[in-house]
Design an enzyme around this catalytic site. Structure first.
Site, PDB file in Angstrom:
ATOM      1  N   ARG A 138       2.841  -1.981 -40.676  1.00  0.00           N
ATOM      2  CA  ARG A 138       3.625  -0.898 -40.064  1.00  0.00           C
ATOM      3  C   ARG A 138       2.970  -0.404 -38.780  1.00  0.00           C
ATOM      4  NH1 ARG A 138       4.399   2.622 -45.658  1.00  0.00           N
ATOM      5  NH2 ARG A 138       5.264   0.896 -46.873  1.00  0.00           N
ATOM      6  N   CYS A 157      13.213  -0.696 -21.220  1.00  0.00           N
ATOM      7  CA  CYS A 157      13.497  -2.135 -21.335  1.00  0.00           C
ATOM      8  C   CYS A 157      12.513  -2.761 -22.313  1.00  0.00           C
ATOM      9  CB  CYS A 157      13.377  -2.791 -19.969  1.00  0.00           C
ATOM     10  SG  CYS A 157      14.652  -2.217 -18.856  1.00  0.00           S
ATOM     11  N   ARG A 177      14.570  -5.420 -24.514  1.00  0.00           N
ATOM     12  CA  ARG A 177      16.029  -5.592 -24.637  1.00  0.00           C
ATOM     13  C   ARG A 177      16.620  -6.261 -23.411  1.00  0.00           C
ATOM     14  NH1 ARG A 177      18.673  -2.427 -21.259  1.00  0.00           N
ATOM     15  NH2 ARG A 177      17.425  -0.781 -20.348  1.00  0.00           N
ATOM     16  N   ASP A 180      14.497  -8.533 -16.126  1.00  0.00           N
ATOM     17  CA  ASP A 180      14.741  -9.020 -14.772  1.00  0.00           C
ATOM     18  C   ASP A 180      13.655 -10.068 -14.522  1.00  0.00           C
ATOM     19  OD1 ASP A 180      14.672  -9.359 -11.995  1.00  0.00           O
ATOM     20  OD2 ASP A 180      15.046  -7.245 -11.570  1.00  0.00           O
TER      21      ASP A 180
HETATM   22  N1  LIG Z   1      16.591  -4.347 -11.599  1.00  0.00           N
HETATM   23  C1  LIG Z   1      15.427  -3.859 -12.026  1.00  0.00           C
HETATM   24  N2  LIG Z   1      14.393  -4.721 -12.227  1.00  0.00           N
HETATM   25  C2  LIG Z   1      13.188  -4.264 -12.636  1.00  0.00           C
HETATM   26  O1  LIG Z   1      12.279  -5.100 -12.789  1.00  0.00           O
HETATM   27  C3  LIG Z   1      13.027  -2.869 -12.892  1.00  0.00           C
HETATM   28  C4  LIG Z   1      14.107  -2.000 -12.654  1.00  0.00           C
HETATM   29  N3  LIG Z   1      15.291  -2.524 -12.230  1.00  0.00           N
HETATM   30  N4  LIG Z   1      13.993  -0.660 -12.834  1.00  0.00           N
HETATM   31  C5  LIG Z   1      12.754  -0.054 -13.279  1.00  0.00           C
HETATM   32  C6  LIG Z   1      11.558  -0.889 -13.124  1.00  0.00           C
HETATM   33  C7  LIG Z   1      10.901  -0.934 -11.769  1.00  0.00           C
HETATM   34  N5  LIG Z   1      10.319  -2.279 -11.782  1.00  0.00           N
HETATM   35  C8  LIG Z   1       9.847  -2.957 -10.670  1.00  0.00           C
HETATM   36  C9  LIG Z   1      10.229  -2.551  -9.422  1.00  0.00           C
HETATM   37  C10 LIG Z   1       9.775  -3.207  -8.293  1.00  0.00           C
HETATM   38  C11 LIG Z   1       8.929  -4.288  -8.429  1.00  0.00           C
HETATM   39  C12 LIG Z   1       8.436  -4.961  -7.182  1.00  0.00           C
HETATM   40  O2  LIG Z   1       8.861  -4.630  -6.091  1.00  0.00           O
HETATM   41  N6  LIG Z   1       7.488  -5.888  -7.254  1.00  0.00           N
HETATM   42  C13 LIG Z   1       6.982  -6.610  -6.107  1.00  0.00           C
HETATM   43  C14 LIG Z   1       5.846  -5.913  -5.417  1.00  0.00           C
HETATM   44  C15 LIG Z   1       4.998  -4.998  -6.222  1.00  0.00           C
HETATM   45  C16 LIG Z   1       3.890  -4.312  -5.412  1.00  0.00           C
HETATM   46  O3  LIG Z   1       3.953  -4.224  -4.185  1.00  0.00           O
HETATM   47  O4  LIG Z   1       2.917  -3.825  -6.032  1.00  0.00           O
HETATM   48  C17 LIG Z   1       6.530  -7.981  -6.550  1.00  0.00           C
HETATM   49  O5  LIG Z   1       6.352  -8.836  -5.676  1.00  0.00           O
HETATM   50  O6  LIG Z   1       6.372  -8.193  -7.760  1.00  0.00           O
HETATM   51  C18 LIG Z   1       8.525  -4.703  -9.699  1.00  0.00           C
HETATM   52  C19 LIG Z   1       8.986  -4.031 -10.814  1.00  0.00           C
HETATM   53  C20 LIG Z   1      10.573  -2.916 -13.049  1.00  0.00           C
HETATM   54  N7  LIG Z   1      11.821  -2.304 -13.381  1.00  0.00           N
HETATM   55  O1  LIG Z   2       9.764  -3.070 -17.464  1.00  0.00           O
HETATM   56  C1  LIG Z   2      10.912  -3.383 -17.046  1.00  0.00           C
HETATM   57  C2  LIG Z   2      11.838  -2.427 -16.623  1.00  0.00           C
HETATM   58  C3  LIG Z   2      13.058  -2.829 -16.189  1.00  0.00           C
HETATM   59  N1  LIG Z   2      13.409  -4.141 -16.178  1.00  0.00           N
HETATM   60  C4  LIG Z   2      14.759  -4.525 -15.680  1.00  0.00           C
HETATM   61  C5  LIG Z   2      15.709  -5.220 -16.616  1.00  0.00           C
HETATM   62  C6  LIG Z   2      17.070  -4.934 -15.984  1.00  0.00           C
HETATM   63  O2  LIG Z   2      17.303  -5.853 -14.919  1.00  0.00           O
HETATM   64  C7  LIG Z   2      16.892  -3.536 -15.400  1.00  0.00           C
HETATM   65  C8  LIG Z   2      17.453  -2.456 -16.299  1.00  0.00           C
HETATM   66  O3  LIG Z   2      18.851  -2.515 -16.343  1.00  0.00           O
HETATM   67  P1  LIG Z   2      19.684  -2.349 -17.710  1.00  0.00           P
HETATM   68  O4  LIG Z   2      21.099  -2.458 -17.283  1.00  0.00           O
HETATM   69  O5  LIG Z   2      19.339  -1.001 -18.262  1.00  0.00           O
HETATM   70  O6  LIG Z   2      19.270  -3.454 -18.652  1.00  0.00           O
HETATM   71  O7  LIG Z   2      15.474  -3.368 -15.269  1.00  0.00           O
HETATM   72  C9  LIG Z   2      12.502  -5.094 -16.563  1.00  0.00           C
HETATM   73  O8  LIG Z   2      12.771  -6.319 -16.534  1.00  0.00           O
HETATM   74  N2  LIG Z   2      11.283  -4.687 -17.007  1.00  0.00           N
END
Ligand SMILES: Nc1nc(=O)c2c([nH]1)NC[C@@H]1CN(c3ccc(C(=O)N[C@@H](CCC(=O)O)C(=O)O)cc3)CN21
Ligand SMILES: O=c1ccn([C@H]2C[C@H](O)[C@@H](COP(=O)(O)O)O2)c(=O)[nH]1
Length: 276
Positions: A138, A157, A177, A180
């Protein structure tokens, strides 16, 4: 070659070859210009990482592991829901004028609950169980709190961890769940692999296996050409994670206590747009 790369490439190939598009459906996420962000997805992807074998970090492109690990500590150690406590800007688009993302992630892990050993939060309950009741089935956390969903900027997520002790190894399942794959897979895998290492070290155990269960593993439409180019890149040897062995208290770990050595990656600096 890095197993993490091989798992990533196999997952992407499977999604692209056998996945299904949601183009005919209404979807919530949007690109910055307002266009609906559609995806191709596979349901029920399970990836297993043997943490004894390697630290699972992609070498196909650079993973900003320092920012990923900082976000992990923000959620699990600081138990914060405010982007001002985070060193990267990755959550800024989901924060309100005070920097809060609502009752999500770190907020949920900080909520106190009455457990057998006393009143504490889910993280401390896990750490207590690992030390005092390692045979338990658990040992888990869950931040998908239905009563609070309406006060979260984004529904969690990566929402649940199940820990399991086998011999002197700490294994874990990360339940997610929605994933991306381009923006966050490498990010989430390295984060939760590190969490298993930190919990193991704080409990006198060794890190074992991380099993990543993803319900909806998707590639956004605008990411498809980037993924195709990415998975064709050269793969390198996995890097080595080094953690200061003297730290035994989970809350004493700081970014200065771990490093990643011999991290080789391809110069793949495509701009990645994140759907909101
Ligand atoms: N559509 C979506 N995808 C996601 O992965 C995601 C969300 N929404 N919403 C909430 C968070 C925010 N997340 C993110 C957002 C941006 C990056 C990103 O820009 N990463 C770049 C650069 C990171 C940096 O500069 O430190 C990369 O190259 O991985 C990664 C995760 C993960 N989550
Ligand atoms: O840690 C994380 C946070 C977010 N994501 C991604 C997965 C989805 O693309 C979006 C959230 O959209 P929903 O419509 O709520 O599923 O953010 C991730 O991969 N990892």
């Amino acid at each position: 070659m890095s197993k993490a790369d091989q798992i990533f490439v196999a997952m992407c190939q499977d999604i692209l070859a056998n996945g299904s598009w949601d183009t005919h459906l209404q979807v919530r996420p949007r690109w910055n210009d307002g266009t609906p962000a559609h995806t191709i997805k596979k349901f029920g992807v399970v990836n297993r990482y043997d943490l004894q074998e390697e630290f699972p970090l992609l070498t196909l492109r650079r993973t900003y592991w320092k920012s990923a690990l900082d976000e992990l500590l923000w959620i699990w150690q600081k138990k914060s829901n405010n982007v001002h406590d985070l060193s990267s800007g990755i959550w800024d688009a989901w924060a309100d004028e005070n920097g809060s993302i609502g009752k999500a992630y770190g907020y949920q892990l900080g909520v106190q609950h009455p457990f057998g050993e006393g009143v504490c939060d889910q993280v401390d309950h896990v750490l207590w169980q690992l030390k005092n009741d390692p045979a338990s089935r658990r040992i888990m956390t869950n931040i998908y709190t239905f009563a609070d969903l309406h006060e979260m900027a984004l529904a969690p997520c990566a929402y649940s961890m199940t820990f399991n002790v086998t011999g002197n190894r700490l294994n874990a399942i990360l339940n997610q769940r929605s994933q991306d794959v381009l923006a966050a897979n490498a990010w989430n895998v390295s984060q939760y692999a590190l969490l298993v290492h930190l919990f193991a070290q704080a409990s006198g155990l060794e890190a074992g296996e991380l099993v990543h269960v993803i319900a909806d593993a998707h590639i956004y439409d605008r990411h498809v050409p980037i993924i195709q180019e990415l998975i064709a890149q050269k793969q390198h040897e996995a890097p080595k994670l080094v953690i200061d062995p003297s730290v035994r208290d989970f809350y004493a770990f700081t970014k200065g206590h771990f490093s990643v050595e011999n991290y080789q990656f391809n110069p793949f600096d495509q701009k990645i747009e994140v759907a909101e």
